[in-house]
Write a protein that holds these residues in place. Sequence first.
Motif, PDB file in Angstrom:
ATOM      1  N   SER B  93     108.380  -7.963 -54.176  1.00  0.00           N
ATOM      2  CA  SER B  93     107.630  -7.320 -55.249  1.00  0.00           C
ATOM      3  C   SER B  93     108.326  -6.041 -55.720  1.00  0.00           C
ATOM      4  O   SER B  93     108.158  -5.637 -56.869  1.00  0.00           O
ATOM      5  N   HIS B  94     109.130  -5.389 -54.876  1.00  0.00           N
ATOM      6  CA  HIS B  94     109.858  -4.190 -55.315  1.00  0.00           C
ATOM      7  C   HIS B  94     110.915  -4.560 -56.353  1.00  0.00           C
ATOM      8  O   HIS B  94     111.060  -3.905 -57.375  1.00  0.00           O
ATOM      9  N   GLN B  95     111.609  -5.648 -56.084  1.00  0.00           N
ATOM     10  CA  GLN B  95     112.597  -6.132 -57.041  1.00  0.00           C
ATOM     11  C   GLN B  95     111.907  -6.554 -58.339  1.00  0.00           C
ATOM     12  O   GLN B  95     112.364  -6.220 -59.434  1.00  0.00           O
ATOM     13  N   GLN B  96     110.790  -7.263 -58.201  1.00  0.00           N
ATOM     14  CA  GLN B  96     110.069  -7.716 -59.401  1.00  0.00           C
ATOM     15  C   GLN B  96     109.565  -6.524 -60.221  1.00  0.00           C
ATOM     16  O   GLN B  96     109.596  -6.544 -61.449  1.00  0.00           O
ATOM     17  N   ALA B  97     109.098  -5.476 -59.505  1.00  0.00           N
ATOM     18  CA  ALA B  97     108.597  -4.290 -60.200  1.00  0.00           C
ATOM     19  C   ALA B  97     109.709  -3.645 -61.036  1.00  0.00           C
ATOM     20  O   ALA B  97     109.488  -3.212 -62.171  1.00  0.00           O
ATOM     21  N   LYS B  98     110.916  -3.603 -60.490  1.00  0.00           N
ATOM     22  CA  LYS B  98     112.042  -3.018 -61.210  1.00  0.00           C
ATOM     23  C   LYS B  98     112.342  -3.824 -62.474  1.00  0.00           C
ATOM     24  O   LYS B  98     112.474  -3.278 -63.578  1.00  0.00           O
ATOM     25  N   TRP B  99     112.452  -5.151 -62.295  1.00  0.00           N
ATOM     26  CA  TRP B  99     112.720  -6.013 -63.457  1.00  0.00           C
ATOM     27  C   TRP B  99     111.635  -5.872 -64.512  1.00  0.00           C
ATOM     28  O   TRP B  99     111.901  -5.793 -65.706  1.00  0.00           O
ATOM     29  N   LEU B 100     110.373  -5.861 -64.053  1.00  0.00           N
ATOM     30  CA  LEU B 100     109.252  -5.744 -64.989  1.00  0.00           C
ATOM     31  C   LEU B 100     109.319  -4.413 -65.738  1.00  0.00           C
ATOM     32  O   LEU B 100     109.176  -4.370 -66.962  1.00  0.00           O
ATOM     33  N   ALA B 101     109.582  -3.332 -64.993  1.00  0.00           N
ATOM     34  CA  ALA B 101     109.627  -2.003 -65.618  1.00  0.00           C
ATOM     35  C   ALA B 101     110.718  -1.948 -66.683  1.00  0.00           C
ATOM     36  O   ALA B 101     110.514  -1.420 -67.781  1.00  0.00           O
ATOM     37  N   GLU B 102     111.880  -2.520 -66.372  1.00  0.00           N
ATOM     38  CA  GLU B 102     112.990  -2.533 -67.343  1.00  0.00           C
ATOM     39  C   GLU B 102     112.591  -3.303 -68.596  1.00  0.00           C
ATOM     40  O   GLU B 102     112.925  -2.918 -69.717  1.00  0.00           O
ATOM     41  N   ALA B 103     111.867  -4.432 -68.394  1.00  0.00           N
ATOM     42  CA  ALA B 103     111.463  -5.248 -69.545  1.00  0.00           C
ATOM     43  C   ALA B 103     110.386  -4.552 -70.364  1.00  0.00           C
ATOM     44  O   ALA B 103     110.333  -4.676 -71.586  1.00  0.00           O
ATOM     45  N   ILE B 104     109.504  -3.801 -69.698  1.00  0.00           N
ATOM     46  CA  ILE B 104     108.361  -3.177 -70.374  1.00  0.00           C
ATOM     47  C   ILE B 104     108.770  -1.876 -71.091  1.00  0.00           C
ATOM     48  O   ILE B 104     108.177  -1.494 -72.096  1.00  0.00           O
ATOM     49  N   LYS B 105     109.827  -1.246 -70.570  1.00  0.00           N
ATOM     50  CA  LYS B 105     110.276   0.074 -71.032  1.00  0.00           C
ATOM     51  C   LYS B 105     110.263   0.235 -72.552  1.00  0.00           C
ATOM     52  O   LYS B 105     109.694   1.171 -73.089  1.00  0.00           O
ATOM     53  N   GLY B 106     110.870  -0.697 -73.259  1.00  0.00           N
ATOM     54  CA  GLY B 106     111.000  -0.544 -74.710  1.00  0.00           C
ATOM     55  C   GLY B 106     109.802  -1.029 -75.501  1.00  0.00           C
ATOM     56  O   GLY B 106     109.845  -1.100 -76.725  1.00  0.00           O
TER      57      GLY B 106
END
Lengths: 426, 251
Positions: B93-106
């Motif tokens: 879930s830590h890896q998924q959180a990073k990917w999600l955050a990068e996708a949500i950022k913009g």
Amino acid sequence: MAQKYQKAVAVEKENIVVDGVDVSGHWNRMFEQRVIFEYTPELIEKIASIPNAESFANCYQCAKCVAVCPVDVVGNYGPRKLYRYAQTGMDLTEAPELWLCTTCANCLRVCPKEVNMVKIMPAAREQAILEGKFVPNELQQAFENTAKTGNPLGQPQRKRDAWIQSAGVPVPIIKDVGRPVDVLWYVGSYPSYHPRGIDAACAAARIFNALGIDFAILGKEEKDDADSQRLAGEKGLFEMMAEYNIATFNKYEWKEMVVTGPHELNAFKNVYPKYGFERPVVHYTTFLARHLDQLKPLLKHPVNKKITYHDPCYLGRHNGEYEAPRKLLEAIPGVELVEMQRNRENGYCCGGGGGGMWLDSFTAQHTTMRLSEKRAMEAASTGANVLAVACPFEVSRFTDAVKSTGNEHVDVLDILELLDRSMRGE
Amino acid sequence: MNIVVAIKHIPSIADDLPVKGNNVDFDSVDFVLNEWDEHSIEQAVLIKEAVGGTVTVVGVDLIGELDNALHLALAKGADKVVKITADDPAADSHQQAKWLAEAIKGMGADMVFAGVQASNDIDGQIGPMIAAYLDMPYIGGTSAIEVSGSTATVSKEFPGGVGMKYAVTLPFVAGVQSAPKPPRYAPVSKVRQMAQTATVEKVAPSGEASSGLAFKKMAPPVVTGHAEMIEGSPKEVAAKIVELLKSRGLA
Ligand code: SF4
Ligand code: SF4
């Protein structure tokens, strides 16, 4: 249920003047003109404008339907009353009444105007579901389970044929047989997963083996027929399941399909043809009654019971099979068959049809008693000690109902189990 | 109102969980949408219905089957769906959180919802980590969220029947415990229509993160004890229960 909707009240006058002349008098009672304009046809038209629900508007309030509606026995229901509720302010697509009809078809049998609840209800429910209106929780769960796992119980697909371990006889899987078979036996969801359903499935497997029937089942490829989900308003789900099932049925060569349940019979015989599936399908009672000459010598052990038989709505009224189940029961030595007052064409519904199987707690809030409880009491009042059934929904429903009504002395058994007992002497 | 819902696809426990090596046998298990995410989608759609706006649902596609969950979200009222094409069923879930955050950022989100936890790891970190990566405040365990202007009233429930309401200024990230209403039903015909017509936007996974934890062993639970049925008349049963309680020093 008390009258919930707006009602016209007769207004009695003390004095009345007509064309300037006071016609009041103690010798007559005077009422204001009847306020028929309080009623609006809008909510009736709203339902009748849904494709397949047109006949809702045909009702001319003769009330023949109310006398035979099983829900009215434990509540305030029937097409006539629904029409009247709509006239006085009920929007059927939002009312609890939308979910109470079991599509048992008893009203249709007597209605002079062919008001057809078996079509009206699924159409109105579908509209409500598509519009995102209230759907009872338990029913929603059954829909979601069917879509996700292939059966309304939410059991894993991989375990669909796990029951065959307990049959004690070979149950061939059609994929492994690798040749055409005479009979494709569609087992059904409850006989595959429900403990009491499994008892009936095992009994059927033993009977087919004893008769030397060349049969096979679909095993892990079998999924729910979804007819009750269709009647409960989920047509899209039904179509998705039908597409899968028809493709699966057509993958294999077989001469005739035998189904354990009347709902599956109704689906495959009456509804799947609209989706291109037209092959012979019979209920197991019809099939076994046809083999009665071979079956009789196998029924060696007497079953000394007084038995009453409950006609499933979808075997009887919907598909016209009343005699085969009775012939099978009468073929068992020792059996005394007695009839309940409501039988055959007028058989009382167990409450499980049309999605009712997954609406028990909801229905309980709007009726005085479960339909299955009413029927269990009727069965007990015949003095019978066995209530025989021929639908996989019913074993569990009536087993609960005999308990909750204090009639535990009545055993609820599928006809398959009774035949099996006579064959094996248990 | 721009609401983003981060979802998680997890192995189904409807059947016995298959184990391979020291992890789940991902090839022989079905994946389903995390139950708490069903609630955060419902919560987002309820807010959209109340005050308007758009709901974007985004998730990591672990096994190439996330589309089903995304079509379901669209049928329930989401406007846009995005999948992060990772194809790594073991991503934690830590890896998924990073990917999600990068996708949500913009995405310019006013609110980001995530299920407060998922039943596969009960880690509860996706929401807080997204908040940290996006530098937004986080509120977890919500049972209802109502928005008015640039403030949200967030309800939380505590043990013992205690409820609390917080005023939270937008933007923020919420870990949804439950929506105020049970998740709505999506009719199959709508889901199928979405499957035929909707576009699922794809983004590549970006960034790395790890919980630093490694599985040592995974095994189905071993049944150690079982219930003991006490037979007899109610009186006898009662007597035996009293005896048992005494013998075990409980009475
Ligand atoms: S029997 Fe038919 S016409 Fe008569 S009240 Fe019932 S629905 Fe109406
Ligand atoms: S179909 Fe059966 S339950 Fe429904 S209204 Fe008619 S008689 Fe009543």
